[in-house]
Scaffold this motif. Sequence first.
Motif, PDB file in Angstrom:
ATOM      1  N   ARG A   1      11.936  42.959  91.105  1.00 36.37           N
ATOM      2  CA  ARG A   1      11.729  44.376  91.371  1.00 36.37           C
ATOM      3  C   ARG A   1      10.540  45.002  90.660  1.00 36.37           C
ATOM      4  O   ARG A   1      10.163  46.125  90.975  1.00 36.37           O
ATOM      5  CB  ARG A   1      12.980  45.164  90.990  1.00 36.37           C
ATOM      6  CG  ARG A   1      14.107  44.937  91.961  1.00 36.37           C
ATOM      7  CD  ARG A   1      15.201  45.928  91.714  1.00 36.37           C
ATOM      8  NE  ARG A   1      16.294  45.254  91.007  1.00 36.37           N
ATOM      9  CZ  ARG A   1      17.237  45.876  90.345  1.00 36.37           C
ATOM     10  NH1 ARG A   1      17.245  47.174  90.259  1.00 36.37           N
ATOM     11  NH2 ARG A   1      18.191  45.194  89.750  1.00 36.37           N
ATOM     12  N   GLY A   2       9.950  44.302  89.690  1.00 34.22           N
ATOM     13  CA  GLY A   2       8.839  44.887  88.939  1.00 34.22           C
ATOM     14  C   GLY A   2       7.527  44.837  89.700  1.00 34.22           C
ATOM     15  O   GLY A   2       7.337  44.030  90.608  1.00 34.22           O
ATOM     16  N   LYS A   3       6.618  45.731  89.347  1.00 33.35           N
ATOM     17  CA  LYS A   3       5.262  45.696  89.903  1.00 33.35           C
ATOM     18  C   LYS A   3       4.500  44.590  89.188  1.00 33.35           C
ATOM     19  O   LYS A   3       4.725  44.339  88.005  1.00 33.35           O
ATOM     20  CB  LYS A   3       4.543  47.016  89.655  1.00 33.35           C
ATOM     21  CG  LYS A   3       5.122  48.199  90.352  1.00 33.35           C
ATOM     22  CD  LYS A   3       4.179  49.371  90.120  1.00 33.35           C
ATOM     23  CE  LYS A   3       4.900  50.667  90.016  1.00 33.35           C
ATOM     24  NZ  LYS A   3       4.006  51.754  89.617  1.00 33.35           N
ATOM     25  N   SER A   4       3.561  43.952  89.889  1.00 37.25           N
ATOM     26  CA  SER A   4       2.848  42.839  89.252  1.00 37.25           C
ATOM     27  C   SER A   4       1.370  42.849  89.589  1.00 37.25           C
ATOM     28  O   SER A   4       0.946  43.404  90.601  1.00 37.25           O
ATOM     29  CB  SER A   4       3.463  41.509  89.670  1.00 37.25           C
ATOM     30  OG  SER A   4       3.265  41.294  91.045  1.00 37.25           O
TER      31      SER A   4
ATOM     32  N   LEU B   1      -3.620  35.430  83.302  1.00 38.64           N
ATOM     33  CA  LEU B   1      -2.402  36.166  82.979  1.00 38.64           C
ATOM     34  C   LEU B   1      -1.786  36.781  84.229  1.00 38.64           C
ATOM     35  O   LEU B   1      -2.499  37.236  85.109  1.00 38.64           O
ATOM     36  CB  LEU B   1      -2.779  37.286  82.001  1.00 38.64           C
ATOM     37  CG  LEU B   1      -1.714  38.186  81.445  1.00 38.64           C
ATOM     38  CD1 LEU B   1      -0.848  37.423  80.460  1.00 38.64           C
ATOM     39  CD2 LEU B   1      -2.365  39.367  80.736  1.00 38.64           C
ATOM     40  N   VAL B   2      -0.453  36.801  84.271  1.00 41.48           N
ATOM     41  CA  VAL B   2       0.280  37.571  85.278  1.00 41.48           C
ATOM     42  C   VAL B   2       1.096  38.610  84.520  1.00 41.48           C
ATOM     43  O   VAL B   2       1.746  38.295  83.524  1.00 41.48           O
ATOM     44  CB  VAL B   2       1.216  36.680  86.124  1.00 41.48           C
ATOM     45  CG1 VAL B   2       1.970  37.520  87.140  1.00 41.48           C
ATOM     46  CG2 VAL B   2       0.446  35.586  86.806  1.00 41.48           C
ATOM     47  N   THR B   3       1.032  39.855  84.987  1.00 41.29           N
ATOM     48  CA  THR B   3       1.710  40.962  84.314  1.00 41.29           C
ATOM     49  C   THR B   3       2.738  41.574  85.250  1.00 41.29           C
ATOM     50  O   THR B   3       2.412  41.903  86.388  1.00 41.29           O
ATOM     51  CB  THR B   3       0.695  42.045  83.907  1.00 41.29           C
ATOM     52  OG1 THR B   3      -0.335  41.449  83.127  1.00 41.29           O
ATOM     53  CG2 THR B   3       1.359  43.143  83.100  1.00 41.29           C
TER      54      THR B   3
ATOM     55  N   THR C   1       6.310  34.493  78.803  1.00 45.48           N
ATOM     56  CA  THR C   1       6.763  33.190  79.270  1.00 45.48           C
ATOM     57  C   THR C   1       5.566  32.261  79.459  1.00 45.48           C
ATOM     58  O   THR C   1       4.474  32.687  79.807  1.00 45.48           O
ATOM     59  CB  THR C   1       7.524  33.290  80.607  1.00 45.48           C
ATOM     60  OG1 THR C   1       6.669  33.837  81.590  1.00 45.48           O
ATOM     61  CG2 THR C   1       8.758  34.138  80.469  1.00 45.48           C
ATOM     62  N   ALA C   2       5.825  30.992  79.218  1.00 40.02           N
ATOM     63  CA  ALA C   2       4.841  29.940  79.458  1.00 40.02           C
ATOM     64  C   ALA C   2       5.622  28.724  79.950  1.00 40.02           C
ATOM     65  O   ALA C   2       6.415  28.157  79.208  1.00 40.02           O
ATOM     66  CB  ALA C   2       4.072  29.609  78.186  1.00 40.02           C
TER      67      ALA C   2
ATOM     68  N   LEU D   1       4.811  39.158  80.463  1.00 40.40           N
ATOM     69  CA  LEU D   1       3.498  38.540  80.574  1.00 40.40           C
ATOM     70  C   LEU D   1       3.685  37.042  80.739  1.00 40.40           C
ATOM     71  O   LEU D   1       4.366  36.409  79.935  1.00 40.40           O
ATOM     72  CB  LEU D   1       2.663  38.851  79.326  1.00 40.40           C
ATOM     73  CG  LEU D   1       2.476  40.343  79.042  1.00 40.40           C
ATOM     74  CD1 LEU D   1       1.801  40.546  77.705  1.00 40.40           C
ATOM     75  CD2 LEU D   1       1.678  40.997  80.141  1.00 40.40           C
ATOM     76  N   VAL D   2       3.082  36.493  81.785  1.00 40.40           N
ATOM     77  CA  VAL D   2       3.247  35.078  82.114  1.00 40.40           C
ATOM     78  C   VAL D   2       1.926  34.360  81.885  1.00 40.40           C
ATOM     79  O   VAL D   2       0.885  34.772  82.424  1.00 40.40           O
ATOM     80  CB  VAL D   2       3.701  34.901  83.579  1.00 40.40           C
ATOM     81  CG1 VAL D   2       3.906  33.440  83.910  1.00 40.40           C
ATOM     82  CG2 VAL D   2       4.973  35.688  83.846  1.00 40.40           C
ATOM     83  N   ALA D   3       1.967  33.306  81.091  1.00 33.13           N
ATOM     84  CA  ALA D   3       0.764  32.514  80.810  1.00 33.13           C
ATOM     85  C   ALA D   3       0.392  31.685  82.033  1.00 33.13           C
ATOM     86  O   ALA D   3       1.254  31.229  82.784  1.00 33.13           O
ATOM     87  CB  ALA D   3       1.009  31.600  79.618  1.00 33.13           C
ATOM     88  N   ARG D   4      -0.898  31.496  82.202  1.00 35.36           N
ATOM     89  CA  ARG D   4      -1.409  30.649  83.262  1.00 35.36           C
ATOM     90  C   ARG D   4      -2.117  29.461  82.626  1.00 35.36           C
ATOM     91  O   ARG D   4      -2.300  29.399  81.413  1.00 35.36           O
ATOM     92  CB  ARG D   4      -2.415  31.434  84.110  1.00 35.36           C
ATOM     93  CG  ARG D   4      -1.835  32.559  84.977  1.00 35.36           C
ATOM     94  CD  ARG D   4      -1.317  32.053  86.147  1.00 35.36           C
ATOM     95  NE  ARG D   4      -0.975  32.426  87.425  1.00 35.36           N
ATOM     96  CZ  ARG D   4      -1.642  32.974  88.400  1.00 35.36           C
ATOM     97  NH1 ARG D   4      -2.850  33.396  88.237  1.00 35.36           N
ATOM     98  NH2 ARG D   4      -1.120  33.117  89.577  1.00 35.36           N
ATOM     99  N   GLY D   5      -2.566  28.520  83.424  1.00 38.28           N
ATOM    100  CA  GLY D   5      -3.202  27.315  82.918  1.00 38.28           C
ATOM    101  C   GLY D   5      -4.425  27.565  82.060  1.00 38.28           C
ATOM    102  O   GLY D   5      -4.663  26.879  81.069  1.00 38.28           O
ATOM    103  N   ARG D   6      -5.225  28.565  82.411  1.00 41.78           N
ATOM    104  CA  ARG D   6      -6.446  28.857  81.656  1.00 41.78           C
ATOM    105  C   ARG D   6      -6.190  29.619  80.358  1.00 41.78           C
ATOM    106  O   ARG D   6      -7.098  29.766  79.545  1.00 41.78           O
ATOM    107  CB  ARG D   6      -7.401  29.676  82.514  1.00 41.78           C
ATOM    108  CG  ARG D   6      -7.961  28.908  83.679  1.00 41.78           C
ATOM    109  CD  ARG D   6      -9.018  29.733  84.357  1.00 41.78           C
ATOM    110  NE  ARG D   6      -9.440  29.120  85.603  1.00 41.78           N
ATOM    111  CZ  ARG D   6     -10.255  29.698  86.463  1.00 41.78           C
ATOM    112  NH1 ARG D   6     -10.735  30.901  86.210  1.00 41.78           N
ATOM    113  NH2 ARG D   6     -10.594  29.088  87.560  1.00 41.78           N
TER     114      ARG D   6
END
Length: 114
Positions: free
Chosen positions: A19-22, A28-30, A45-46, A82-87
Motif C-alpha cells: 500500500r505504500g508509495k514507492s 535504492l528503492v524507497t 532491507t537487503a 529503504l531497500v538496498a539494490r545491487g549497486r
Amino acid sequence: MLYTKPLNNNWDFKRMYSRGKSQAHPLLVTYVMKNKLGYNRLGITASKKIGNAVKRNRARRIIKQAYFEAEKELGCGYDVVLVARGRTVGAKSTDVLPVFLSHAKKLGFLAQTR
C-alpha cells in the motif's frame, strides 16, 4: 528534536510493499506511507541477491547513514522502508543521499519548512 524508531514487524513491511508509495533507482528503492504516530519509523532491507552477509550489512550501513544525514529535512509521522539494490554495496552514503532526497521530494515527505 527528531525521533526515529525501527520498523521491525513483518506485517509492517508487507503493508508498506502493498500500500505504500514507492520510488526506484539503481542504488535504492524507497517506500513511504503515513502513520498515525508523531514520529518516523525506519526499516532497511537487503536481500541475499545483494551478496553475502558482509555486503548486505555494508549496504544497510550506507543506507542508514544517508537516512540520518537527511533526517533533519524530513517530515514527521511516516513509515519509511529503504531497500538496498545491487549497486548500493559499491556506493558511499554521499552517493545515496541525493537519491534518497529526490525520492523524499517526489513522495512528498520532506518537511514544509525548507
